[in-house]
Scaffold this active site. Structure first.
Site, short mmCIF file in Angstrom:
data_model
loop_
_atom_site.label_atom_id
_atom_site.label_comp_id
_atom_site.label_asym_id
_atom_site.label_seq_id
_atom_site.Cartn_x
_atom_site.Cartn_y
_atom_site.Cartn_z
N HIS A 271 0.52 -0.73 -0.35
CA HIS A 271 0.08 0.15 -0.17
C HIS A 271 0.79 1.48 0.11
O HIS A 271 0.75 2.05 -1.13
CB HIS A 271 -0.85 0.66 1.54
CG HIS A 271 -2.16 1.40 1.03
ND1 HIS A 271 -2.31 1.36 -0.39
CD2 HIS A 271 -3.03 1.29 2.50
CE1 HIS A 271 -3.22 2.96 0.57
NE2 HIS A 271 -3.48 1.98 1.29
N HIS A 310 -2.22 0.54 -12.10
CA HIS A 310 -2.55 0.64 -11.10
C HIS A 310 -3.55 -0.26 -11.68
O HIS A 310 -4.19 -0.93 -12.36
CB HIS A 310 -2.60 2.05 -11.06
CG HIS A 310 -3.11 2.73 -9.31
ND1 HIS A 310 -4.96 2.65 -9.73
CD2 HIS A 310 -3.05 3.23 -8.83
CE1 HIS A 310 -4.93 2.72 -8.06
NE2 HIS A 310 -3.46 4.23 -7.96
N ASP A 366 3.48 7.03 -7.64
CA ASP A 366 4.56 6.71 -6.98
C ASP A 366 5.69 7.21 -7.72
O ASP A 366 6.57 6.51 -6.97
CB ASP A 366 4.73 5.17 -6.97
CG ASP A 366 3.42 5.85 -5.57
OD1 ASP A 366 3.47 6.02 -4.32
OD2 ASP A 366 2.78 3.83 -5.00
N1 CMC Z 1 5.30 -3.93 -14.74
C1 CMC Z 1 5.19 -5.24 -16.28
N2 CMC Z 1 4.02 -5.65 -16.10
C2 CMC Z 1 2.71 -5.36 -15.79
C3 CMC Z 1 3.09 -4.15 -14.21
C4 CMC Z 1 4.37 -3.44 -14.53
N3 CMC Z 1 4.28 -2.52 -13.19
N4 CMC Z 1 1.50 -4.06 -13.79
C5 CMC Z 1 0.91 -5.15 -14.36
N5 CMC Z 1 1.91 -5.40 -15.58
C6 CMC Z 1 1.16 -6.67 -16.12
C7 CMC Z 1 1.41 -7.86 -15.77
O1 CMC Z 1 2.44 -8.19 -15.72
C8 CMC Z 1 0.40 -8.07 -16.76
O2 CMC Z 1 0.75 -8.75 -18.21
P1 CMC Z 1 0.40 -10.24 -18.12
O3 CMC Z 1 -1.11 -10.21 -18.67
O4 CMC Z 1 1.17 -10.52 -19.51
O5 CMC Z 1 -0.55 -11.38 -17.28
C9 CMC Z 1 -0.97 -7.20 -16.81
O6 CMC Z 1 -0.28 -6.05 -17.01
C10 CMC Z 1 -2.44 -7.28 -15.89
O7 CMC Z 1 -1.17 -6.77 -14.75
P2 CMC Z 1 -2.27 -6.82 -13.68
O8 CMC Z 1 -1.11 -7.75 -12.30
O9 CMC Z 1 -3.31 -8.12 -13.25
O10 CMC Z 1 -2.94 -5.44 -12.95
P3 CMC Z 1 -3.23 -5.62 -11.65
O11 CMC Z 1 -4.50 -4.18 -11.56
O12 CMC Z 1 -3.67 -6.57 -10.21
O13 CMC Z 1 -2.38 -4.53 -10.79
C11 CMC Z 1 -0.53 -3.15 -9.56
C12 CMC Z 1 -2.19 -3.07 -10.19
C13 CMC Z 1 -0.77 -1.87 -9.46
C14 CMC Z 1 -0.17 -3.70 -8.44
C15 CMC Z 1 0.36 -3.69 -10.85
O14 CMC Z 1 0.37 -3.12 -11.68
C16 CMC Z 1 1.98 -3.56 -10.43
O15 CMC Z 1 2.92 -4.55 -9.90
N6 CMC Z 1 2.82 -2.49 -10.40
C17 CMC Z 1 3.74 -1.85 -9.41
C18 CMC Z 1 4.19 -1.80 -8.39
C19 CMC Z 1 3.03 -0.46 -8.33
O16 CMC Z 1 3.79 0.89 -8.39
N7 CMC Z 1 2.25 0.15 -7.01
C20 CMC Z 1 1.49 1.39 -6.70
C21 CMC Z 1 0.59 1.26 -7.23
S1 CMC Z 1 -0.47 2.73 -7.11
C22 CMC Z 1 -0.61 3.12 -5.31
C23 CMC Z 1 -1.33 3.87 -4.41
O17 CMC Z 1 -2.93 4.31 -5.40
O18 CMC Z 1 -1.86 4.12 -3.78
#
Ligand code: CMC
Length: 426
Positions: A271, A310, A366
């Site tokens: 988070h 995100h 971030d």
């Molecule tokens: N880098 C590379 N690939 C990514 C990334 C990333 N940062 N984020 C998602 N993907 C890919 C993922 O591998 C998947 O690919 P495929 O369909 O080929 O398997 C696709 O994009 C969808 O990913 P997901 O994990 O299903 O997406 P999600 O909505 O569950 O995840 C997330 C969201 C924020 C956890 C993810 O984008 C991530 O890990 N980002 C990096 C960490 C980060 O920056 N977090 C801060 C979020 S903002 C905090 C706040 O608002 O408070």
């Protein structure tokens, strides 16, 4: 409210052949309406299984509107872009909590009240001294905000509006003081008392960095950048920490305990810790020359590009654009940051690359915030604390909203029990 024609969901239970008509209101069905769906006389009724509350609205709220598909974030109806450009953080805090922008007089009174409450009881310093010399600042903040309730026996009084409003002001005023004490403790430096001649952001900078000079003079560009960061982090509707606050407050625990619960949830790396991960990633990449190899490694699935993507924003996170501007201001004041070029190059490459574009991965809040904090001279351990300070106003807005919400009940979810039963003690 009478059901509008057609606004129902027909459910057929194939176990019994029975059909049920459930009302649809505001795009939701009431989870408790499912309890009438029973397979037999002893069946307590159908429940929903939703670990992580992915598809459950736990409240009605008028505080923050978010449309992740369109990349829109609004506090009380005002677009975040306008608030970040035109307001101070305290003005935004007032807006979040009381639902309207303050008039000139209301703002003057609000700022004066908060300024008056920035000091903490001297005993607070005593108990903070009890933490280990290198204690985590976020853990100290969590404990000391919870500890504040020991100073205010009337903190649990939810009926008297004067008492409620006083505690709101106290908390917004004292959180930066506690945060700065936590930083100074961790750095082995004496605590600095607030300087009430300075504004909210300037006073916080003074409490962090003042040494032997008579008065700390904050750089106005840094002060403004910090205000912007505070505004952008002030609320983000029903996320993990806000839900933690709502769960604790639902038992009528006092607001210090509820905000401490919010801080505890924010402490987790999933988070409040992503900006730290971004900075560690940038340090590892080191220079723009290494960006292509890093990008390929991300695309090959070896790692993630931190600060991208995100759960709700499938478009540019509106906060990321504004943070980039704040980063430019800080860099103008502090001189070039060695990792800014790496970040800019990474962003440019990703926004042109089909891997990121097709997955709708854009910079999030971030991506640049860690760079700003580091350019301010703050260590990684302080990053979640810098998030908690402004989020306090969002948490209090949600808490205040709960006080007058007739539909709020103590939170008490159900479980699917999978353990043993009726064993005999050997
Ligand atoms: N880098 C590379 N690939 C990514 C990334 C990333 N940062 N984020 C998602 N993907 C890919 C993922 O591998 C998947 O690919 P495929 O369909 O080929 O398997 C696709 O994009 C969808 O990913 P997901 O994990 O299903 O997406 P999600 O909505 O569950 O995840 C997330 C969201 C924020 C956890 C993810 O984008 C991530 O890990 N980002 C990096 C960490 C980060 O920056 N977090 C801060 C979020 S903002 C905090 C706040 O608002 O408070």
């Amino acid at each position: 409210m009478p059901t509008e024609p057609g606004q129902t969901l027909t459910v057929r239970d194939n176990r019994t052949g029975q059909t049920y008509e459930l009302e649809i209101q505001e795009g939701t069905i009431r989870a408790t309406d499912l309890r009438q769906i029973k397979a037999g006389a002893r069946d307590p009724g159908l429940m929903t299984y939703d670990p992580g509350l992915f598809n459950t609205a736990i409240t009605r709220s008028k505080v923050t509107y978010l449309d992740g598909e369109a990349g829109i974030l609004q506090y009380r109806g005002y677009p975040i872009e306008q608030l970040a450009e035109k307001c101070t953080y305290l003005e935004v805090a007032y807006l979040l909590i009381y639902g309207h922008l303050p008039s000139r007089d209301e703002l003057a009174g609000w700022v004066a009240d908060i300024t008056m409450h920035t000091f903490v009881h001297e005993n607070v310093k005593d108990f903070m001294q009890g933490f280990r010399y290198d204690a985590q600042p976020m853990a100290m903040l969590l404990a000391s905000v919870g500890g504040l309730s020991t100073f205010y026996p009337d903190a649990g009084n939810r009926q008297d509006p004067d008492v409620v409003n006083l505690h709101i002001r106290r908390m917004i005023a004292k959180v930066p003081t506690l945060a700065a004490f936590a930083y100074r403790h961790n750095a082995g430096q004496p605590y600095t008392n607030p300087d009430n001649e300075l504004n909210y952001a300037g006073n916080f900078l003074s409490m962090l960095f003042k040494m032997s000079e008579l008065r700390y003079q904050p750089d106005p560009r840094i002060e403004r950048a910090l205000e912007t960061l505070f505004i952008l982090h002030a609320d983000h509707e029903q996320n993990c920490s806000t839900t933690a606050l709502r769960v604790v407050a639902s038992s009528h625990a006092d607001p210090y305990a509820a905000v401490a619960a919010g801080i505890a949830a924010l402490y987790g790396p999933l988070h409040g810790g992503a900006n730290e991960a971004v900075l560690r990633m940038l340090m590892r990449i080191g220079s723009t020359g290494n960006v292509p190899a890093f990008s390929e490694s991300v695309k090959a699935g070896h790692e993630r590009l931190m600060g991208f993507g995100h759960r709700v924003y499938k478009n540019y996170d509106p906060r990321a654009r504004l943070i980039k501007k704040a980063a430019d201001e800080v860099i103008a004041a502090r001189g070039p940051h060695p990792l800014l070029n790496v970040a800019t190059e990474l962003e440019k490459r990703a926004l042109e690359d089909d891997y990121f574009v097709s997955r709708r991965l854009y910079p999030n809040v971030d991506f640049y915030s860690g760079l700003i904090y580091q350019a301010l001279g703050l260590p990684l351990v302080m990053f979640p604390v810098l998030f908690a300070i402004p989020r306090t106003s969002g948490w209090l807005a949600q808490w205040y909203e709960m006080l007058s919400d007739p539909e709020q009940k103590i939170v008490r979810p159900l479980q699917i029990y999978e353990g043993d039963r009726d064993l005999t003690y050997p």
